[in-house]
Design a protein around this motif. Structure first.
Motif, PDB file in Angstrom:
ATOM      1  N   VAL A   1       0.867  -1.173   0.000  1.00  0.00           N
ATOM      2  CA  VAL A   1       0.000   0.000   0.000  1.00  0.00           C
ATOM      3  C   VAL A   1       0.904   1.224   0.000  1.00  0.00           C
ATOM      4  O   VAL A   1       1.666   1.426   0.951  1.00  0.00           O
ATOM      5  CB  VAL A   1      -0.919   0.036   1.239  1.00  0.00           C
ATOM      6  CG1 VAL A   1      -1.774   1.303   1.225  1.00  0.00           C
ATOM      7  CG2 VAL A   1      -1.799  -1.193   1.315  1.00  0.00           C
ATOM      8  N   VAL A   2       0.828   2.022  -1.066  1.00  0.00           N
ATOM      9  CA  VAL A   2       1.658   3.229  -1.159  1.00  0.00           C
ATOM     10  C   VAL A   2       0.805   4.431  -0.783  1.00  0.00           C
ATOM     11  O   VAL A   2      -0.043   4.887  -1.563  1.00  0.00           O
ATOM     12  CB  VAL A   2       2.251   3.399  -2.575  1.00  0.00           C
ATOM     13  CG1 VAL A   2       3.158   4.637  -2.601  1.00  0.00           C
ATOM     14  CG2 VAL A   2       3.038   2.150  -2.975  1.00  0.00           C
ATOM     15  N   ILE A   3       1.017   4.910   0.429  1.00  0.00           N
ATOM     16  CA  ILE A   3       0.277   6.062   0.931  1.00  0.00           C
ATOM     17  C   ILE A   3       0.871   7.364   0.401  1.00  0.00           C
ATOM     18  O   ILE A   3       0.162   8.355   0.203  1.00  0.00           O
ATOM     19  CB  ILE A   3       0.245   6.024   2.470  1.00  0.00           C
ATOM     20  CG1 ILE A   3      -0.721   4.906   2.922  1.00  0.00           C
ATOM     21  CG2 ILE A   3      -0.156   7.365   3.066  1.00  0.00           C
ATOM     22  CD1 ILE A   3      -0.751   4.655   4.395  1.00  0.00           C
ATOM     23  N   THR A   4       2.135   7.344   0.121  1.00  0.00           N
ATOM     24  CA  THR A   4       2.833   8.530  -0.373  1.00  0.00           C
ATOM     25  C   THR A   4       2.133   9.164  -1.569  1.00  0.00           C
ATOM     26  O   THR A   4       1.698   8.462  -2.487  1.00  0.00           O
ATOM     27  CB  THR A   4       4.265   8.142  -0.792  1.00  0.00           C
ATOM     28  OG1 THR A   4       4.902   7.456   0.287  1.00  0.00           O
ATOM     29  CG2 THR A   4       5.072   9.368  -1.166  1.00  0.00           C
ATOM     30  N   SER A   5       2.052  10.497  -1.572  1.00  0.00           N
ATOM     31  CA  SER A   5       1.526  11.239  -2.728  1.00  0.00           C
ATOM     32  C   SER A   5       2.691  11.880  -3.478  1.00  0.00           C
ATOM     33  O   SER A   5       3.850  11.728  -3.105  1.00  0.00           O
ATOM     34  CB  SER A   5       0.528  12.294  -2.264  1.00  0.00           C
ATOM     35  OG  SER A   5       1.155  13.195  -1.369  1.00  0.00           O
ATOM     36  N   GLY A   6       2.358  12.614  -4.564  1.00  0.00           N
ATOM     37  CA  GLY A   6       3.388  13.262  -5.359  1.00  0.00           C
ATOM     38  C   GLY A   6       3.671  12.520  -6.649  1.00  0.00           C
ATOM     39  O   GLY A   6       4.793  12.565  -7.166  1.00  0.00           O
ATOM     40  N   PHE A   7       2.648  11.864  -7.197  1.00  0.00           N
ATOM     41  CA  PHE A   7       2.830  11.057  -8.405  1.00  0.00           C
ATOM     42  C   PHE A   7       1.998  11.640  -9.552  1.00  0.00           C
ATOM     43  O   PHE A   7       2.031  12.839  -9.791  1.00  0.00           O
ATOM     44  CB  PHE A   7       2.499   9.598  -8.095  1.00  0.00           C
ATOM     45  CG  PHE A   7       3.495   8.961  -7.161  1.00  0.00           C
ATOM     46  CD1 PHE A   7       4.641   8.355  -7.659  1.00  0.00           C
ATOM     47  CD2 PHE A   7       3.307   8.981  -5.780  1.00  0.00           C
ATOM     48  CE1 PHE A   7       5.577   7.776  -6.812  1.00  0.00           C
ATOM     49  CE2 PHE A   7       4.230   8.406  -4.919  1.00  0.00           C
ATOM     50  CZ  PHE A   7       5.373   7.806  -5.437  1.00  0.00           C
TER      51      PHE A   7
END
Length: 482
Positions: free
Chosen positions: A102-108
């Motif tokens: 699960v990739v919670i990171t934003s900025g894509f």
């Protein structure tokens, strides 16, 4: 990856025996702390491995420099590192043999061309290693069976049998919060984010095959061209209802969707036609999503559009009749036998027709008897019942009597206890009719939340709302009979 293999990998996502939170931190204002604290606090029983090369321990758990340093197998990676670090983290997860992330990171892709290129790189790495990936830009997942609350938002879902797919984490967690307030329980939840790995249809297929899930609700902004939605939705709606709130219906909304998750919202007419073709129930508001899900969970599906109305006041009967017609329902003509049976219960000046106006008769037993008679009419497919909340006001009346000191305290307590007992018996009577009557009974009015949860008695706020919910239940029932 074929369908069977993808479902097996998704089991690791929603039923992990162990998880690593990569980007875990001691900083209480960062997601690496907040999400880890939620997972621990809400009772996840599997192994938890915080990953941060600068820390020895976090929240009482040993920390590891990288996922490769964890000595045991890891089923699920939850990633909160800055976006530029995510490709290397995903590569390490692949080398470790982690099956799900699960990739919670934003900025894509939601940020533009450079972010989209970074997202493509992460997706390719995950795909090369056979990792099923949620996100990026996800707000997390929830699994009642695993006691896993891996969420950014401070909501505590009520366990149950509904699944939720949300292309907006904020909207999806709002469903969870509103569901908690309205007594709707969830089995699984996913904030799908930018869908760089798994997409909306993958979750729909997986939830559709889960026998513990009885219905699916969703917030949808857009679908990629060439996906399997038509095939999967047609199959799933034959087994369980799907309720969707479509975002991006206007040009302004579609533009906002593109900047929000990078989704292509598409033509409103196209999606409406797609939903009709597949039996998907389209909700108009976020509130209606939850109310529809609750009605579908607790009520029988109607066999037709003919409605009987029970009301304590004539004006509300008129409003409800209008609402039914406007929603595409039919106000049925009551059978002579039904009129005769009601004549024996109501004053001679009652309306002797549909809506059935109780003309201010307050007796709970008369209300229940009239409801039972309406249900028994062969020309009635469903009942909209108003004014059942009169008994809920009894405590307020008792308090007023106490304030003017007309009733001794001991007598007041006795009266309150009697009122509560009668009120609960009234609620039990309505619930019994819902469970055994074979026809839906939608209630409109006000009720105490605890009674709704304890007795599975749904009380919609307005008759117009009840009519719209019922009409969509009718549409779904008609689709299933085709």
């Amino acid at each position: 990856m074929d369908q069977t293999r993808r479902r097996e990998k998704l089991d690791h996502l929603f039923h992990p025996r162990s998880l690593a939170l990569i980007g875990a931190t001691r900083s209480v204002t960062k997601w690496g702390f907040i999400v880890l604290a939620r997972i621990i606090n809400d009772g996840y029983a599997g192994e938890i491995y915080p990953v941060n090369p600068k820390e020895k321990s976090i929240l009482g758990l040993p920390a590891y420099a990288s996922v490769l340093d964890i000595p045991e197998p890891v089923d699920l990676a939850v990633i909160t590192t800055p976006a530029p670090a995510v490709p290397e983290v995903m590569e390490q997860c692949g080398r470790k043999g982690v099956p799900a992330a699960v990739v919670i990171t934003s900025g894509f892709s939601e940020t533009g061309v450079e972010g989209a290129a970074l997202e493509q790189r992460v997706s390719e790495i995950a795909r090369a290693h056979g990792i099923v990936m949620v996100g990026p830009n996800s707000m997390g997942i929830y699994s009642a069976a695993a006691q896993l609350t891996c969420l950014m938002a401070p909501v505590m879902p009520r366990p149950g049998h509904v699944a939720c797919i949300a292309q907006s984490g904020n909207v999806g967690t709002h469903f969870l919060f509103r569901g908690y307030l309205r007594g709707l329980g969830f089995r699984k939840f996913v904030s799908s984010g930018n869908e760089g790995g798994l997409d909306f249809v993958d979750y729909l297929d997986y939830f559709g095959a889960d026998p513990e899930i009885t219905s699916i609700i969703a917030y949808l902004e857009g679908l990629d061209p060439g996906n399997r939605f038509l095939e999967v939705a047609k199959r799933v709606t034959r087994e369980k209802p799907i309720v969707v709130l479509k975002g991006g219906r206007s040009a302004a909304g579609a533009q906002a969707a593109a900047s929000h998750t990078g989704a292509l919202a598409g033509s409103t007419g196209l999606y409406t036609g797609l939903f009709r073709q597949t039996g998907v129930i389209q909700a108009e508001t976020n509130k209606e999503v939850v109310e529809l899900a609750r009605a579908l969970e607790t009520q029988s599906l109607p066999q037709g559009r003919r409605v009987g109305i029970l009301t304590r006041g004539g004006g509300w009967g008129v409003i409800t009749a209008d609402a039914c017609v406007e929603a595409g329902l039919t106000l049925t003509e009551l059978a002579p036998e039904t009129i005769a049976r009601l004549d024996r219960l109501l004053p001679p000046f009652w309306s002797r027709g549909n809506p059935v106006d109780l003309v201010a008769v307050l007796s709970s037993q008369v209300y229940l008897d009239c409801l039972r008679i309406l249900l028994a009419d062969p020309g009635v497919d469903a009942v909209l019942a108003l004014g059942a909340n009169v008994e809920a006001q009894a405590d307020n009346i008792m308090q007023a009597l106490g304030r003017i000191e007309k009733v001794p305290a001991e007598e007041m307590e006795r009266m309150k206890a009697k009122s509560r007992k009668e009120g609960q018996a009234f609620v039990d009577g309505i619930v019994g009719l819902i469970q055994t009557g074979g026809k839906p009974i939608l209630m409109a009015g006000r009720w105490t939340a605890s009674r709704e949860w304890d007795t599975r008695l749904q009380m919609l706020a307005e008759p117009e709302e009840a009519a719209r919910v019922l009409a969509k239940m009718v549409d779904y029932a008609e689709y299933l009979r085709r």
